[in-house]
Design a protein around this motif. Structure first.
Motif, short mmCIF file in Angstrom:
data_model
loop_
_atom_site.label_atom_id
_atom_site.label_comp_id
_atom_site.label_asym_id
_atom_site.label_seq_id
_atom_site.Cartn_x
_atom_site.Cartn_y
_atom_site.Cartn_z
N ILE A 61 0.78 -0.86 -0.45
CA ILE A 61 0.49 0.16 0.26
C ILE A 61 0.61 0.94 -0.15
N GLN A 62 1.92 0.97 0.63
CA GLN A 62 2.86 2.83 0.60
C GLN A 62 3.41 2.82 -0.66
N LEU A 63 3.88 1.40 -1.13
CA LEU A 63 4.60 2.03 -2.73
C LEU A 63 3.78 1.89 -3.80
N MET A 64 2.31 1.89 -3.51
CA MET A 64 1.21 1.85 -4.17
C MET A 64 0.28 3.42 -4.30
N ARG A 65 0.65 3.95 -3.20
CA ARG A 65 0.00 5.30 -2.50
C ARG A 65 1.04 6.22 -3.28
N TRP A 66 2.52 6.22 -3.72
CA TRP A 66 3.65 6.73 -4.31
C TRP A 66 2.64 6.90 -5.77
N GLN A 67 2.47 5.08 -5.85
CA GLN A 67 2.20 5.49 -7.38
C GLN A 67 1.65 6.40 -7.90
N ARG A 168 15.37 3.70 -6.90
CA ARG A 168 14.74 3.24 -5.53
C ARG A 168 13.62 3.82 -4.17
N PHE A 169 12.57 3.08 -3.75
CA PHE A 169 11.29 3.66 -3.36
C PHE A 169 11.98 3.15 -1.83
N ASN A 170 11.95 4.76 -0.58
CA ASN A 170 12.87 4.48 0.44
C ASN A 170 11.43 3.61 1.15
N PHE A 171 11.09 3.29 2.08
CA PHE A 171 9.69 2.62 2.84
C PHE A 171 10.00 3.43 4.13
N ASN A 172 11.02 3.90 4.35
CA ASN A 172 11.18 4.89 5.52
C ASN A 172 11.16 6.38 5.87
N THR A 173 10.64 6.92 4.55
CA THR A 173 11.04 7.97 4.28
C THR A 173 9.68 8.31 3.08
N GLY A 174 9.39 6.88 2.22
CA GLY A 174 8.14 7.95 1.44
C GLY A 174 8.28 8.53 0.24
N ARG A 175 10.28 8.44 -0.25
CA ARG A 175 10.16 9.31 -0.82
C ARG A 175 11.28 7.74 -2.11
#
Length: 189
Positions: A61-67, A168-175
Motif C-alpha cells: 500500500i505504501q508503494l502504491m500510494r506513491w504510485q 529505489r523507493f525508500n519505505f522509511n521516508t516514502g520517497r
C-alpha cells in the motif's frame, strides 16, 4: 508490479571444478532475505522498494500510494491513466488494499489483475530472472547489508545492460532515492 526475494545464498545454476577436485561452494554462517516490490515500465524505468525479510499489504500500500500520486500528476497533466499489471498475490488483494483502490482510481491509477497461475504474463518476472540468473548468481553474502548492496548493484547492472532508468523507493521516508550510488546513470541525464 511484482515482488521477489533474494537470499544470502544465491543458487548456483552452473559451475565446474578441475578434474580430480570436488566442486565446493563456501556458504555464510546464516541465511538472510531481502525482498523487493517493483514497478517496471518495459524499456523505460524500474522503481523498486527494498525490504529486509518479507513484504506485506502494508508495504504494498505504501508503494502504491506513491504510485497513485505519480499517476495523479500524469492524469492531470495529460489525461492519461496509469495501469499497473499484477498477479493475484494475497498482498495485492487483501481487504486493506481493496479499501484503497477507489481512491487510487480517482487519482488515475488502474490495477489490472492477471489470471491465476499466469505469472509468465507479467513482464517484470523476466527482469527478476535476469537479475538472479546473471547478476547475483553464485554469490554469498554475510549479512543483510551486503545482500542489500549486492541486490542494488545487480539491479543497477541490469538496468545499464537493458538501457532503462532505475530508482529505489525508500519505505522509511516514502520517497524515491535517485542517488548516483544507488541508481543508474544514463547518457543525457
Amino acid at each position: 508490479m511484482d515482488e521477489t526475494g533474494f537470499e544470502s545464498w544465491s543458487p548456483v545454476s552452473y559451475s565446474w571444478a578441475n578434474m580430480g577436485e570436488q566442486k565446493r561452494q563456501e556458504q555464510t554462517h546464516c541465511r538472510r532475505r531481502v525482498s523487493l516490490l517493483g514497478l517496471w515500465e518495459p524499456g523505460q524505468r524500474m522503481t523498486y522498494g527494498l525490504s529486509f525479510g518479507g513484504v506485506d499489504s502494508k508495504t504494498y500500500i505504501q508503494l502504491m500510494r506513491w504510485q497513485a500520486q505519480q499517476a495523479q500528476t500524469l492524469f492531470r497533466r495529460n489525461g492519461v491513466i496509469t495501469v499497473v499489471v499484477q498477479d493475484n498475490a494475497s498482498i495485492h488483494t487483501s481487504w486493506a488494499v481493496r479499501a484503497e483502490v477507489p481512491q487510487w482510481q480517482k487519482q488515475g491509477l488502474c490495477l489490472c489483475q492477471l489470471p491465476k497461475y499466469c505469472s509468465e504474463m507479467n513482464l517484470i518476472e523476466g527482469e527478476w530472472h535476469q537479475v538472479k540468473a546473471h547478476h547475483i548468481r553464485g554469490q554469498m553474502f554475510d549479512d543483510h547489508y551486503e545482500l542489500a548492496v549486492g541486490v542494488i548493484a545487480a539491479i543497477r547492472e541490469r538496468a545499464d545492460a537493458a538501457d532503462y532508468k532505475v530508482a529505489r523507493f525508500n519505505f522509511n521516508t516514502g520517497r524515491v532515492i535517485r542517488s548516483p550510488l544507488l541508481t543508474t546513470r544514463h547518457r543525457g541525464d
